[in-house]
Design an enzyme around this catalytic site. Structure first.
Site, PDB file in Angstrom:
ATOM      1  N   LYS A 193      -1.152  -8.368  -8.373  1.00 28.65           N
ATOM      2  CA  LYS A 193      -0.746  -7.670  -7.145  1.00 28.65           C
ATOM      3  C   LYS A 193       0.526  -8.237  -6.520  1.00 28.65           C
ATOM      4  O   LYS A 193       1.269  -7.522  -5.865  1.00 28.65           O
ATOM      5  CB  LYS A 193      -1.883  -7.719  -6.116  1.00 28.65           C
ATOM      6  CG  LYS A 193      -3.052  -6.840  -6.501  1.00 28.65           C
ATOM      7  CD  LYS A 193      -4.110  -6.821  -5.428  1.00 28.65           C
ATOM      8  CE  LYS A 193      -5.288  -5.995  -5.901  1.00 28.65           C
ATOM      9  NZ  LYS A 193      -6.267  -5.754  -4.860  1.00 28.65           N
ATOM     10  N   ASP A 245      -5.368  -1.281   0.083  1.00 27.48           N
ATOM     11  CA  ASP A 245      -6.619  -2.059   0.177  1.00 27.48           C
ATOM     12  C   ASP A 245      -7.107  -2.222   1.621  1.00 27.48           C
ATOM     13  O   ASP A 245      -8.287  -2.075   1.908  1.00 27.48           O
ATOM     14  CB  ASP A 245      -6.421  -3.470  -0.402  1.00 27.48           C
ATOM     15  CG  ASP A 245      -6.435  -3.463  -1.925  1.00 27.48           C
ATOM     16  OD1 ASP A 245      -7.048  -2.567  -2.515  1.00 27.48           O
ATOM     17  OD2 ASP A 245      -5.820  -4.373  -2.510  1.00 27.48           O
TER      18      ASP A 245
END
Ligand code: ATR
Length: 300
Positions: free
Chosen positions: A87, A123
């Site tokens: 990420k 997220d």
């Protein structure tokens, strides 16, 4: 089953997941390991449900192949998700990064617009929507415990910044990691890093808090122990565990026994995926359908 029947069955199956002849947009997920990811089942089912010509593929990558993949995707993919452990690393290969993702230091969704790759992070929105939908709780003005200080904890802390929590207690086994996150956000949030084994401070944090968000990897295995004293859970009203399998985790079962409202992480997974799907296709997908698909894919 005869060999021939088996072949016919597998061809039918392929036709089901890939019913188009070249006239199809390609999406995917990168990470390592990807064996247990529910994202392909989730997105492929959505493409079928909305009759969109798309396919979503898991690409398990080594770190050395990250740059190669990003360049490949610029030509051949419409978008992709990024999961552990890439990420952060993926950011340096993208053309643009959305402000929120840059602020978080992590990208989980990439959109390809005419060869320009832009990174986003869905997220924390996934967590926000799941807290609301699955626990009926919002962050604003609350004192919150975040357990853990790894990548997943950043989404929780960032949500607390964005939604103006009153105070965050960031509890971790390695104090220095909690301290590092706390330093990063200290000008925008009242955040107190705590050492997991400092029993008195941890107990005071539970006395003052309403919601516990569990972000560590402890609980993924059924044999994992509880890392906090179960009786502390009596002091909080809500417990959210980002882990979605097993469901409930040991922590959630202990919290339920002590009267807390609980939720596992399936809602977060679905909501972050829904946001990505919407960015890629313009369609807002049916969350209940997604939850159903994920539960089937994960617990089959
Ligand atoms: P992720 O990106 O999924 O959050 P991570 O960065 O490896 O993964 O972080 C895992 C988290 O689980 C960390 O907070 C880790 O604590 P440390 O920072 O001390 O490593 C926590 N964790 C993992 N195993 C643990 C254990 N046995 N007891 C307590 N915390 C644990």
């Amino acid at each position: 089953m005869t060999k021939r029947k088996r072949e016919r069955k597998s061809l039918n199956y392929f036709d089901k997941i890939f019913p188009y002849n070249g006239d199809c947009e390609i999406f995917g997920i990168i990470g390592k390991p990807l064996k247990h990811t529910a994202s392909p089942a989730m997105h492929n089912a959505l493409f079928r449900k909305y009759e969109l010509k798309g396919i979503y593929i898991p690409f398990e990558l080594e770190k050395v192949d990250l740059k190669l993949f990003v360049n490949f995707s610029r030509k051949f993919l419409k978008g992709f998700n990024v999961t552990v452990p890439y990420k952060k690393d993926v950011m340096k290969y993208l053309d643009e990064i959305d402000e929120t993702a840059r602020d978080m230091g992590a990208v989980n969704t990439v959109v390809n617009k005419n060869g320009i790759l832009k990174g986003f992070n869905t997220d924390y929105l996934g967590l926000k929507n799941s807290l609301k939908e699955d626990l009926g709780v919002s962050i604003r003005g609350k004192n919150i415990i975040v357990l853990g200080a790894g990548g997943a904890a950043i989404s929780a802390v960032f949500l607390c910044v964005k939604e103006r929590a009153n105070r965050v207690f960031l509890i971790n086994r390695t104090f220095e990691k909690a301290l590092k996150i706390a330093k990063k956000f200290k000008n925008r949030l009242d955040i107190k890093p705590l050492f997991l084994l400092d029993k008195d401070s941890v107990e005071r944090a539970f006395d003052e808090s309403e919601l516990l968000i569990q972000t560590t990897s402890v609980g993924l295995k059924k044999s994992d122990p509880l890392i906090i004293n179960a009786d502390l859970l009596k002091k909080v009203k809500y417990v959210y565990d980002m882990i979605y399998k097993p469901n409930p985790t040991k922590l959630l079962a202990a919290a339920k026994k002590r009267g807390c409202k609980i939720s596992g992480g399936i809602g977060m997974l679905c909501h972050q995926g829904a946001k990505a799907f919407q960015m890629w296709t313009g369609k807002k997908p049916d969350i209940n359908l997604m939850k159903q698909i994920v539960e089937e894919a994960v617990f089959k």
